[in-house]
Design an enzyme around this catalytic site. Structure first.
Site, PDB file in Angstrom:
ATOM      1  N   TYR A   1      14.484   4.468   3.190  1.00 53.96           N
ATOM      2  CA  TYR A   1      15.880   3.472   3.441  1.00 53.96           C
ATOM      3  C   TYR A   1      15.018   2.285   2.855  1.00 53.96           C
ATOM      4  O   TYR A   1      15.965   1.710   1.355  1.00 53.96           O
ATOM      5  CB  TYR A   1      16.203   3.680   4.631  1.00 53.96           C
ATOM      6  CG  TYR A   1      17.302   2.662   4.790  1.00 53.96           C
ATOM      7  CD1 TYR A   1      18.642   3.055   4.022  1.00 53.96           C
ATOM      8  CD2 TYR A   1      17.287   1.344   5.502  1.00 53.96           C
ATOM      9  CE1 TYR A   1      19.778   1.356   4.213  1.00 53.96           C
ATOM     10  CE2 TYR A   1      18.463   0.188   5.499  1.00 53.96           C
ATOM     11  CZ  TYR A   1      19.266   0.483   4.462  1.00 53.96           C
ATOM     12  OH  TYR A   1      20.182  -0.367   4.474  1.00 53.96           O
ATOM     13  N   GLY A  41      -5.372  -6.527 -39.112  1.00 58.63           N
ATOM     14  CA  GLY A  41      -7.143  -6.271 -38.072  1.00 58.63           C
ATOM     15  C   GLY A  41      -6.862  -8.015 -37.003  1.00 58.63           C
ATOM     16  O   GLY A  41      -7.783  -7.171 -36.025  1.00 58.63           O
ATOM     17  N   GLU A  76      10.599   7.944 -17.444  1.00 58.19           N
ATOM     18  CA  GLU A  76      11.303   9.277 -17.310  1.00 58.19           C
ATOM     19  C   GLU A  76      12.238   9.229 -16.153  1.00 58.19           C
ATOM     20  O   GLU A  76      13.543   9.440 -15.945  1.00 58.19           O
ATOM     21  CB  GLU A  76       9.902  10.580 -17.715  1.00 58.19           C
ATOM     22  CG  GLU A  76      10.062  10.378 -18.969  1.00 58.19           C
ATOM     23  CD  GLU A  76       8.687   9.423 -18.499  1.00 58.19           C
ATOM     24  OE1 GLU A  76       8.673   9.106 -20.166  1.00 58.19           O
ATOM     25  OE2 GLU A  76       7.994   9.093 -17.909  1.00 58.19           O
ATOM     26  N   LEU A  85       1.778  -7.277 -37.156  1.00 56.49           N
ATOM     27  CA  LEU A  85       1.493  -8.580 -38.688  1.00 56.49           C
ATOM     28  C   LEU A  85       0.224  -8.908 -38.054  1.00 56.49           C
ATOM     29  O   LEU A  85       0.679 -10.122 -38.837  1.00 56.49           O
ATOM     30  CB  LEU A  85       3.378  -9.003 -37.625  1.00 56.49           C
ATOM     31  CG  LEU A  85       4.423  -9.183 -37.676  1.00 56.49           C
ATOM     32  CD1 LEU A  85       5.652  -9.544 -37.746  1.00 56.49           C
ATOM     33  CD2 LEU A  85       4.451  -7.832 -39.771  1.00 56.49           C
ATOM     34  N   ALA A 100       1.255  -1.028   0.162  1.00 58.72           N
ATOM     35  CA  ALA A 100       0.366   0.239  -0.225  1.00 58.72           C
ATOM     36  C   ALA A 100       0.945   1.232  -0.094  1.00 58.72           C
ATOM     37  O   ALA A 100       0.857   1.886   1.526  1.00 58.72           O
ATOM     38  CB  ALA A 100      -0.973  -0.688   1.164  1.00 58.72           C
ATOM     39  N   MET A 101       1.424   1.420  -1.038  1.00 58.03           N
ATOM     40  CA  MET A 101       2.230   2.486  -1.129  1.00 58.03           C
ATOM     41  C   MET A 101       1.762   3.627  -2.272  1.00 58.03           C
ATOM     42  O   MET A 101       2.149   5.137  -1.466  1.00 58.03           O
ATOM     43  CB  MET A 101       3.563   2.548  -2.668  1.00 58.03           C
ATOM     44  CG  MET A 101       4.701   3.080  -2.425  1.00 58.03           C
ATOM     45  SD  MET A 101       5.463   2.656  -3.635  1.00 58.03           S
ATOM     46  CE  MET A 101       6.313   1.034  -2.797  1.00 58.03           C
ATOM     47  N   THR A 102       1.196   3.897  -3.340  1.00 56.53           N
ATOM     48  CA  THR A 102       0.659   5.365  -3.967  1.00 56.53           C
ATOM     49  C   THR A 102      -0.587   5.697  -3.205  1.00 56.53           C
ATOM     50  O   THR A 102      -1.431   4.441  -3.080  1.00 56.53           O
ATOM     51  CB  THR A 102       0.200   4.612  -5.574  1.00 56.53           C
ATOM     52  OG1 THR A 102       1.461   3.237  -5.854  1.00 56.53           O
ATOM     53  CG2 THR A 102       0.149   5.594  -6.611  1.00 56.53           C
ATOM     54  N   GLU A 157      12.949  -4.473  -7.586  1.00 55.01           N
ATOM     55  CA  GLU A 157      11.748  -4.722  -8.009  1.00 55.01           C
ATOM     56  C   GLU A 157      11.974  -4.149  -9.018  1.00 55.01           C
ATOM     57  O   GLU A 157      11.336  -4.237 -10.210  1.00 55.01           O
ATOM     58  CB  GLU A 157      10.828  -3.379  -6.945  1.00 55.01           C
ATOM     59  CG  GLU A 157      10.717  -4.383  -5.719  1.00 55.01           C
ATOM     60  CD  GLU A 157       9.958  -2.670  -5.242  1.00 55.01           C
ATOM     61  OE1 GLU A 157       9.674  -2.247  -5.451  1.00 55.01           O
ATOM     62  OE2 GLU A 157      10.766  -2.611  -4.018  1.00 55.01           O
ATOM     63  N   ILE A 193      -3.688  -0.345  -5.527  1.00 53.94           N
ATOM     64  CA  ILE A 193      -3.145  -1.817  -4.960  1.00 53.94           C
ATOM     65  C   ILE A 193      -3.292  -2.878  -5.746  1.00 53.94           C
ATOM     66  O   ILE A 193      -4.352  -2.687  -5.951  1.00 53.94           O
ATOM     67  CB  ILE A 193      -3.247  -1.189  -3.207  1.00 53.94           C
ATOM     68  CG1 ILE A 193      -3.189   0.313  -3.293  1.00 53.94           C
ATOM     69  CG2 ILE A 193      -2.670  -2.119  -2.614  1.00 53.94           C
ATOM     70  CD1 ILE A 193      -1.623   0.751  -3.217  1.00 53.94           C
TER      71      ILE A 193
END
Length: 376
Positions: A229, A336, A363, A333, A118-120, A238, A151
């Site tokens: 850290y 459609g 970036e 290749l 649970a980071m973002t 990762e 998540i």
């Protein structure tokens, strides 16, 4: 690849062929991988390959996790949140106390518990110093407030590696990691299961924390303010595994495209017999070989403790860029038919795009590399 690696790879490949492939379509519609699949993976040793035997795993090197990621993506899947589960496991393994390791790692190895990171947060993206979720001491507990988004494994997670501020006024030194067990947790809620362009079998969710109380023993390690850290120490691995996932997906794209162009005919001959087709496939095969060699060099350096953050950044951005280029050419290749969901190349194309975004955008990867060059 040693004989042991090949034997493990064969086992994982059979697992995906027998247990995943027949359920691909249904699990895509469900937007989630069932818990039974996690438990089967645990029995096979996929979840606990690199967890030491004393904590319920097989005690193998990270080469074996790499084999699992390659076999998963070579099977045309990136929706199962195996990599996130194993990354979360490695946080506990690397920084947890002995009590924490014995408490959580055995259940993560068997698939009894599913892990998420649970980071973002909404509005923070890759800026981990700017997280607004707080975990403030109150007696012998932490009180958590905040929200998370994007998540992976969010809706099914039993354990969260939570990034929070234990000192709201500090920047990086105020960040800590907490291990949060979600079962019957007052104030914790899973919000929307997010609809995505790709990786549709993955339960990606929003999480909310409203005065959630956890014991102080939930702090990963024994000291507050170590979260930034800890995150930075794990990032090279990762980012390298994202490179390997890009490699496996590229190999899968080449395989299914070769099968298609050998059978499909246009203007009275096989698509494979056109020079443009042959040249494009030759380019893809060469890119795959070059990427594979670079990643294997990085993996050896990782095991020796020599992999630098900037080289891991190269693996991540170059791998994901190469993947997107190869999948795009392979879809072309198919003509459609490549745009039709019933063809695997369509799924590979939709899944590939996020590779250039998560784990740190490409970036940011280039910025990290550039900084390493600005040295007298």
């Amino acid at each position: 690849m040693t004989e042991d690696h090949r034997a493990f790879a064969d086992s994982v490949a059979r697992f995906f062929a027998e247990e995943f492939e027949p359920n691909r379509e249904q699990w895509t519609e469900d937007g989630m991988i069932p818990r039974s699949f996690w438990e089967q993976a645990g029995e096979l040793g996929v979840l606990g390959a690199t967890i030491p035997e004393e904590y319920g795993g097989l005690g193998l090197s990270r080469h074996f996790d790499t084999v699992s990621y390659l076999e998963q993506t070579k099977a045309g899947d990136s929706g199962w949140g195996l990599s996130v589960h194993n990354i979360a496991t490695h946080y506990i393994l690397a920084f947890g106390t002995e009590d924490q390791k014995h408490r959580w790692l055995p259940k993560l190895a068997t698939g009894e518990h599913i892990a998420a990171i649970a980071m973002t947060e909404p509005g923070t993206g890759s800026d981990l110093q700017a997280v607004k979720t707080t975990a403030i001491k109150d007696g012998n507990e932490y009180v958590i407030n905040g929200s998370k988004t994007f998540i992976t494994n969010g809706a099914s997670a039993d354990i969260l590696v939570l990034v929070a501020k234990t000192d709201a006024k500090a920047k990086s030194k105020g960040v800590s990691l907490l291990i949060v067990e979600t079962a019957d947790l007052d104030g914790y809620s899973v919000g929307r299961k997010l609809k995505k362009m790709g990786m549709k079998r993955n339960d990606t969710a929003e999480l909310a924390f409203d005065d959630v109380r956890v014991p102080q023993t939930a702090l990963l390690g024994s000291e507050e303010g170590q979260g930034f850290y800890q995150l930075m120490k794990q990032l090279p691995w990762e980012r390298l595994l994202l490179g390997y996932m890009a490699l496996g997906a590229s190999q899968c794209a080449l395989k299914v495209t070769l099968e298609y162009v050998r059978e499909r005919k246009a203007f009275g001959k096989r698509v494979m017999d056109f020079q443009n087709t042959r040249f494009k496939l030759a380019e893809a095969a060469t890119k795959i070989e070059l990427l594979s060699a670079f990643l294997d060099t990085c993996l050896d350096e990782l095991e020796e403790g020599k992999l630098t953050p900037e080289k891991a950044a190269m693996a991540k951005w170059w791998g994901s860029q190469t993947q997107c280029e190869i999948v795009d050419e392979c879809l072309q290749l198919h003509g459609g038919y490549g745009y039709m969901s019933e063809y695997l190349i369509s799924e590979l194309y939709a899944d590939a795009r996020v590779q250039k975004i998560y784990g740190g955008t490409n970036e940011i990867m280039k910025e990290l590399i550039a900084r390493s060059l600005d040295i007298d």
